[in-house]
Design an enzyme around this catalytic site. Structure first.
Site, PDB file in Angstrom:
ATOM      1  N   SER A  10       0.815  -1.222   0.000  1.00 19.00           N
ATOM      2  CA  SER A  10       0.000   0.000   0.000  1.00 19.00           C
ATOM      3  C   SER A  10       0.843   1.265   0.000  1.00 19.00           C
ATOM      4  CB  SER A  10      -0.950   0.008   1.204  1.00 19.00           C
ATOM      5  OG  SER A  10      -0.219  -0.009   2.421  1.00 19.00           O
ATOM      6  N   SER A 131      14.582  -8.273   5.122  1.00 21.30           N
ATOM      7  CA  SER A 131      15.096  -8.110   6.478  1.00 21.30           C
ATOM      8  C   SER A 131      15.441  -6.629   6.643  1.00 21.30           C
ATOM      9  CB  SER A 131      16.307  -9.026   6.674  1.00 21.30           C
ATOM     10  OG  SER A 131      16.929  -8.793   7.895  1.00 21.30           O
ATOM     11  N   TYR A 145      12.658  -4.060  16.938  1.00 19.17           N
ATOM     12  CA  TYR A 145      12.776  -4.122  15.481  1.00 19.17           C
ATOM     13  C   TYR A 145      13.942  -5.015  15.070  1.00 19.17           C
ATOM     14  CZ  TYR A 145      13.054  -2.532  10.632  1.00 19.17           C
ATOM     15  OH  TYR A 145      13.072  -2.494   9.262  1.00 19.17           O
ATOM     16  N   LYS A 149      14.011  -8.665  12.938  1.00 18.21           N
ATOM     17  CA  LYS A 149      14.735  -8.793  11.673  1.00 18.21           C
ATOM     18  C   LYS A 149      15.837  -9.845  11.752  1.00 18.21           C
ATOM     19  CE  LYS A 149      12.337  -5.899   9.266  1.00 18.21           C
ATOM     20  NZ  LYS A 149      11.503  -6.403   8.156  1.00 18.21           N
TER      21      LYS A 149
END
Length: 274
Positions: A10, A131, A145, A149
């Site tokens: 999006s 990643s 975060y 990852k």
């Protein structure tokens, strides 16, 4: 024409990647959590939009059924959907921890799990899991975060071994802060009376926005490299690093080791002298 599924299209890198592949002759299956958010992609040649929430197994399965009704084969899946959370561990919130883990990590796992049978029956397929340089190095305020990852890195490598007999390829792609709306959407810790935390949040936010603004060509580099990877996939599991920042950080971490790298972050990023 080859067919590619891309999650999180999006906005940001997902949207730009969808446009790049469509422009270069691929059928793009652009998925997003809400079709209203991707209205700018609808009607563009070679792009078909589907609603898919990576945190919901039911949503993934429903989207897969609709996709396979429209496309006989799927050649590539790019697991791109992701969010950020810049927070101190002490001030973190359950709902935001759950959200980043569900989208950045579990979402990748669920999408792969759903489409492995498709690839296996075809006897070919390629997972490209997005990643981040955060998956290779650790920096301030990135506890959640970075953790997601790095987990994507481990998950992808492990999965690649399972799929060798089925001609299913797996890779990960890392890059730094691209000038998209990603940073503006990152959730942050609430304001606090703890002065050290306030100053550190201001410093890191300023550094990230400053660095992001300088990466003018990174979006084009990313979409171009993703297209190259999809066109000529590696037979073996591979990690691709895109952009000067990401390549530099990866090099420093590898050469210096974690202790010296940690020292550099404390001394030159945080200006911590103890």
């Amino acid at each position: 024409m080859k067919n590619i599924v891309i999650t999180g299209t999006s906005s940001g890198i997902g949207k730009e990647t969808a446009l790049h592949f469509a422009k270069n002759g691929w059928n793009v299956i652009a998925t997003m959590i809400c079709l209203k958010e991707g209205q700018t992609l609808q009607g563009i040649p070679n792009i078909t939009c589907y609603e898919l929430d990576v945190t919901s197994s039911e949503s993934i399965e429903n989207a897969k059924i609709k996709i396979l009704e429209d496309f006989k084969t799927i050649d590539v899946i790019i697991n791109n959907a992701g969010i950020g959370y810049r927070s101190f561990v002490e001030l973190s919130e359950d709902s935001k921890i759950d959200a980043i883990v569900d989208i950045n990590l579990v979402g990748v796992m669920k999408v792969c799990r759903a489409f492995i049978p498709v690839f296996r029956n075809q006897n070919h397929g390629h997972f490209i899991n997005i990643s981040s340089i955060a998956g290779l190095v650790n920096l301030p305020l990135g506890s959640f975060y970075h953790a997601t990852k790095q987990a994507v890195e481990s998950f992808s490598e492990c999965m690649s071994y399972e799929l060798l007999d089925f001609n299913i390829k797996v890779c990960t792609v890392q890059f730094g802060n691209a000038p998209t709306n990603f940073q503006s959407k990152v959730s942050k810790s609430e304001l606090t009376s703890i002065e050290s935390y306030t100053l550190l949040m201001e410093k890191i936010s300023h550094l990230l926005h400053k660095k992001t603004a300088k990466n003018n060509n990174l979006v084009g580099d990313i979409t171009g490299k993703l297209f190259e990877i999809a066109e000529k996939p590696s037979d073996n599991f591979k990690r691709y690093t895109i952009g000067f920042d990401a390549n530099l950080m990866q090099l420093l971490r590898r050469i210096l080791g974690y202790q010296l790298f940690n020292f550099l972050v404390r001394r030159f990023v945080l200006k911590y002298k103890k």
